[in-house]
Write a protein that holds these residues in place. Sequence first.
Motif, PDB file in Angstrom:
ATOM      1  N   PRO A  80       0.812  -1.232   0.000  1.00 41.11           N
ATOM      2  CA  PRO A  80       0.000   0.000   0.000  1.00 41.11           C
ATOM      3  C   PRO A  80       0.839   1.273   0.000  1.00 41.11           C
ATOM      4  O   PRO A  80       0.412   2.300  -0.537  1.00 41.11           O
ATOM      5  CB  PRO A  80      -0.840  -0.116   1.275  1.00 41.11           C
ATOM      6  CG  PRO A  80      -0.123  -1.087   2.134  1.00 41.11           C
ATOM      7  CD  PRO A  80       0.559  -2.031   1.199  1.00 41.11           C
ATOM      8  N   LEU A  81       2.057   1.203   0.579  1.00 48.93           N
ATOM      9  CA  LEU A  81       2.932   2.375   0.527  1.00 48.93           C
ATOM     10  C   LEU A  81       3.314   2.667  -0.919  1.00 48.93           C
ATOM     11  O   LEU A  81       3.344   3.826  -1.347  1.00 48.93           O
ATOM     12  CB  LEU A  81       4.183   2.135   1.376  1.00 48.93           C
ATOM     13  CG  LEU A  81       5.215   3.272   1.374  1.00 48.93           C
ATOM     14  CD1 LEU A  81       4.581   4.586   1.847  1.00 48.93           C
ATOM     15  CD2 LEU A  81       6.412   2.920   2.249  1.00 48.93           C
ATOM     16  N   GLY A  82       3.594   1.623  -1.677  1.00 51.32           N
ATOM     17  CA  GLY A  82       3.888   1.804  -3.101  1.00 51.32           C
ATOM     18  C   GLY A  82       2.712   2.410  -3.836  1.00 51.32           C
ATOM     19  O   GLY A  82       2.889   3.245  -4.733  1.00 51.32           O
ATOM     20  N   ARG A  83       1.514   2.003  -3.467  1.00 49.28           N
ATOM     21  CA  ARG A  83       0.324   2.565  -4.100  1.00 49.28           C
ATOM     22  C   ARG A  83       0.202   4.049  -3.776  1.00 49.28           C
ATOM     23  O   ARG A  83      -0.137   4.863  -4.649  1.00 49.28           O
ATOM     24  CB  ARG A  83      -0.914   1.819  -3.629  1.00 49.28           C
ATOM     25  CG  ARG A  83      -2.207   2.296  -4.282  1.00 49.28           C
ATOM     26  CD  ARG A  83      -3.388   1.468  -3.830  1.00 49.28           C
ATOM     27  NE  ARG A  83      -4.613   1.911  -4.469  1.00 49.28           N
ATOM     28  CZ  ARG A  83      -5.811   1.374  -4.247  1.00 49.28           C
ATOM     29  NH1 ARG A  83      -5.930   0.358  -3.389  1.00 49.28           N
ATOM     30  NH2 ARG A  83      -6.875   1.836  -4.875  1.00 49.28           N
ATOM     31  N   LEU A  84       0.488   4.423  -2.521  1.00 43.66           N
ATOM     32  CA  LEU A  84       0.445   5.842  -2.143  1.00 43.66           C
ATOM     33  C   LEU A  84       1.470   6.659  -2.916  1.00 43.66           C
ATOM     34  O   LEU A  84       1.262   7.855  -3.163  1.00 43.66           O
ATOM     35  CB  LEU A  84       0.701   5.985  -0.640  1.00 43.66           C
ATOM     36  CG  LEU A  84      -0.421   5.536   0.301  1.00 43.66           C
ATOM     37  CD1 LEU A  84       0.029   5.639   1.753  1.00 43.66           C
ATOM     38  CD2 LEU A  84      -1.683   6.383   0.074  1.00 43.66           C
ATOM     39  N   LEU A  85       2.559   6.015  -3.308  1.00 46.10           N
ATOM     40  CA  LEU A  85       3.602   6.702  -4.078  1.00 46.10           C
ATOM     41  C   LEU A  85       3.283   6.728  -5.570  1.00 46.10           C
ATOM     42  O   LEU A  85       4.099   7.202  -6.369  1.00 46.10           O
ATOM     43  CB  LEU A  85       4.950   6.027  -3.849  1.00 46.10           C
ATOM     44  CG  LEU A  85       5.519   6.125  -2.422  1.00 46.10           C
ATOM     45  CD1 LEU A  85       6.795   5.299  -2.294  1.00 46.10           C
ATOM     46  CD2 LEU A  85       5.772   7.577  -2.038  1.00 46.10           C
ATOM     47  N   GLY A  86       2.110   6.205  -5.939  1.00 48.09           N
ATOM     48  CA  GLY A  86       1.673   6.274  -7.330  1.00 48.09           C
ATOM     49  C   GLY A  86       2.151   5.148  -8.206  1.00 48.09           C
ATOM     50  O   GLY A  86       2.121   5.259  -9.436  1.00 48.09           O
ATOM     51  N   MET A  87       2.581   4.030  -7.627  1.00 46.28           N
ATOM     52  CA  MET A  87       3.087   2.913  -8.417  1.00 46.28           C
ATOM     53  C   MET A  87       1.942   2.049  -8.933  1.00 46.28           C
ATOM     54  O   MET A  87       0.911   1.906  -8.284  1.00 46.28           O
ATOM     55  CB  MET A  87       4.021   2.041  -7.569  1.00 46.28           C
ATOM     56  CG  MET A  87       5.258   2.730  -7.056  1.00 46.28           C
ATOM     57  SD  MET A  87       6.264   1.581  -6.066  1.00 46.28           S
ATOM     58  CE  MET A  87       7.498   2.725  -5.421  1.00 46.28           C
ATOM     59  N   LYS A  88       2.173   1.428 -10.101  1.00 43.78           N
ATOM     60  CA  LYS A  88       1.259   0.419 -10.595  1.00 43.78           C
ATOM     61  C   LYS A  88       1.403  -0.848  -9.749  1.00 43.78           C
ATOM     62  O   LYS A  88       2.381  -1.020  -9.020  1.00 43.78           O
ATOM     63  CB  LYS A  88       1.559   0.102 -12.061  1.00 43.78           C
ATOM     64  CG  LYS A  88       1.359   1.294 -12.996  1.00 43.78           C
ATOM     65  CD  LYS A  88       1.709   0.917 -14.431  1.00 43.78           C
ATOM     66  CE  LYS A  88       1.522   2.115 -15.363  1.00 43.78           C
ATOM     67  NZ  LYS A  88       1.890   1.783 -16.759  1.00 43.78           N
ATOM     68  N   PHE A  89       0.429  -1.769  -9.885  1.00 44.68           N
ATOM     69  CA  PHE A  89       0.408  -2.926  -8.999  1.00 44.68           C
ATOM     70  C   PHE A  89       1.669  -3.783  -9.136  1.00 44.68           C
ATOM     71  O   PHE A  89       2.242  -4.231  -8.139  1.00 44.68           O
ATOM     72  CB  PHE A  89      -0.832  -3.782  -9.282  1.00 44.68           C
ATOM     73  CG  PHE A  89      -1.051  -4.849  -8.249  1.00 44.68           C
ATOM     74  CD1 PHE A  89      -1.498  -4.530  -6.979  1.00 44.68           C
ATOM     75  CD2 PHE A  89      -0.777  -6.177  -8.536  1.00 44.68           C
ATOM     76  CE1 PHE A  89      -1.697  -5.499  -6.012  1.00 44.68           C
ATOM     77  CE2 PHE A  89      -0.963  -7.168  -7.578  1.00 44.68           C
ATOM     78  CZ  PHE A  89      -1.425  -6.821  -6.316  1.00 44.68           C
ATOM     79  N   GLY A  90       2.124  -4.005 -10.358  1.00 50.54           N
ATOM     80  CA  GLY A  90       3.339  -4.798 -10.548  1.00 50.54           C
ATOM     81  C   GLY A  90       4.558  -4.133  -9.927  1.00 50.54           C
ATOM     82  O   GLY A  90       5.402  -4.793  -9.325  1.00 50.54           O
ATOM     83  N   ASP A  91       4.637  -2.798 -10.054  1.00 57.91           N
ATOM     84  CA  ASP A  91       5.742  -2.060  -9.445  1.00 57.91           C
ATOM     85  C   ASP A  91       5.684  -2.127  -7.921  1.00 57.91           C
ATOM     86  O   ASP A  91       6.721  -2.132  -7.248  1.00 57.91           O
ATOM     87  CB  ASP A  91       5.707  -0.598  -9.895  1.00 57.91           C
ATOM     88  CG  ASP A  91       6.033  -0.439 -11.373  1.00 57.91           C
ATOM     89  OD1 ASP A  91       6.568  -1.393 -11.957  1.00 57.91           O
ATOM     90  OD2 ASP A  91       5.731   0.635 -11.925  1.00 57.91           O
ATOM     91  N   GLN A  92       4.470  -2.170  -7.370  1.00 55.78           N
ATOM     92  CA  GLN A  92       4.323  -2.310  -5.920  1.00 55.78           C
ATOM     93  C   GLN A  92       4.942  -3.619  -5.438  1.00 55.78           C
ATOM     94  O   GLN A  92       5.588  -3.663  -4.383  1.00 55.78           O
ATOM     95  CB  GLN A  92       2.844  -2.265  -5.536  1.00 55.78           C
ATOM     96  CG  GLN A  92       2.148  -0.943  -5.787  1.00 55.78           C
ATOM     97  CD  GLN A  92       0.644  -1.046  -5.590  1.00 55.78           C
ATOM     98  OE1 GLN A  92       0.150  -1.788  -4.742  1.00 55.78           O
ATOM     99  NE2 GLN A  92      -0.110  -0.304  -6.387  1.00 55.78           N
ATOM    100  N   ALA A  93       4.747  -4.698  -6.216  1.00 54.42           N
ATOM    101  CA  ALA A  93       5.325  -5.988  -5.850  1.00 54.42           C
ATOM    102  C   ALA A  93       6.849  -5.931  -5.879  1.00 54.42           C
ATOM    103  O   ALA A  93       7.521  -6.483  -4.994  1.00 54.42           O
ATOM    104  CB  ALA A  93       4.809  -7.079  -6.786  1.00 54.42           C
ATOM    105  N   VAL A  94       7.405  -5.255  -6.886  1.00 48.54           N
ATOM    106  CA  VAL A  94       8.860  -5.094  -6.958  1.00 48.54           C
ATOM    107  C   VAL A  94       9.359  -4.273  -5.775  1.00 48.54           C
ATOM    108  O   VAL A  94      10.394  -4.588  -5.166  1.00 48.54           O
ATOM    109  CB  VAL A  94       9.260  -4.425  -8.288  1.00 48.54           C
ATOM    110  CG1 VAL A  94      10.762  -4.132  -8.317  1.00 48.54           C
ATOM    111  CG2 VAL A  94       8.883  -5.306  -9.472  1.00 48.54           C
TER     112      VAL A  94
END
Length: 317
Positions: A80-94
């Motif tokens: 969810p932190l990655g999502r708050l930073l504007g990342m796509k779902f695949g990038d969040q996993a990375v």
Amino acid sequence: MSAIVDVIVPVFGIVAVGWVLGRTLLTPEGLRGLTQVAFYAFFPALLFRSMAKVRLEALELDIIVVFFGGAMLLYFLMLPLGRLLGMKFGDQAVFALSSTFSNGVGIGIPFISYAFGDAGLVPLLMIISVNSLILLTLSSFLMEIGSGGGGGRLLGKLGGAALTMLKHPVIPPIFAGLAWAELTAFFPGLATPVVLDKVLQALGLAAPPCGLIMAGASLAHVGIKEHWQPAALASAVKLAAMPLLVWVAGRYLFSLDPLWLTVATLNAALPAGANVYLVAQLYRTGVGLATNAVVISTGASVLTLSVVLMLLGVQTR
């Protein structure tokens, strides 16, 4: 201070040698060849020989719960932190994988063996045996979701990813060594032939320095990519938050053996492993983020691992 001189200096000194070789003599094709030799000859010999001396009753499964409990907690906080930073779902996993996946083989094995010898390798290899299976399989599954795969295809990908991780060349020798230890205990007259053991010993001695040279050469070839800020954040979590979380859980919730707690904490403090950007490249997702995380965390770990060694009171003399 003795641990820094005896462990940090030789470990990262050899990494530096690898970096120089990567910039001068060792081409990407040559590095791939060296990696194949190391992962299919040197490391399997070391892993088998180390675990062939260990009985199952000597293993503490709590270390798996401690390490991967902390890793999974951080992993699902970073999504969810990655999502708050504007990342796509695949990038969040990375992003999450970069924050939790340790370089337990290339750097971890020589680091722990130089610090604690064979006794330290036992808890480390327990973690390594399931590290890729849990974190890489999960990340591959989430990246596949991010790529828009269908439901049936996703289940097939999850099973295929898990099977691939089980076939990783460093995993079978660990379980083979444990099985051989039990077999030789059940049949006292059975033992590894002396000549074969000498071959395994010679191959295993080459594994730690070769792994460090591979790590340094890899850094020479990947370099820093664009958008390094989230990679720096992931590196900070990997090098500081994860070891703290593992240490607290192992110290206060599970009361791990002191050596096993130290090894688990140090493994958690290791930089992100090369498999992070290999998986990112496979799915063409977050490649720059993964590459930067590996480079930044490896460079910064020279300082952070020194601090962790001092805080844990590790002495090698």
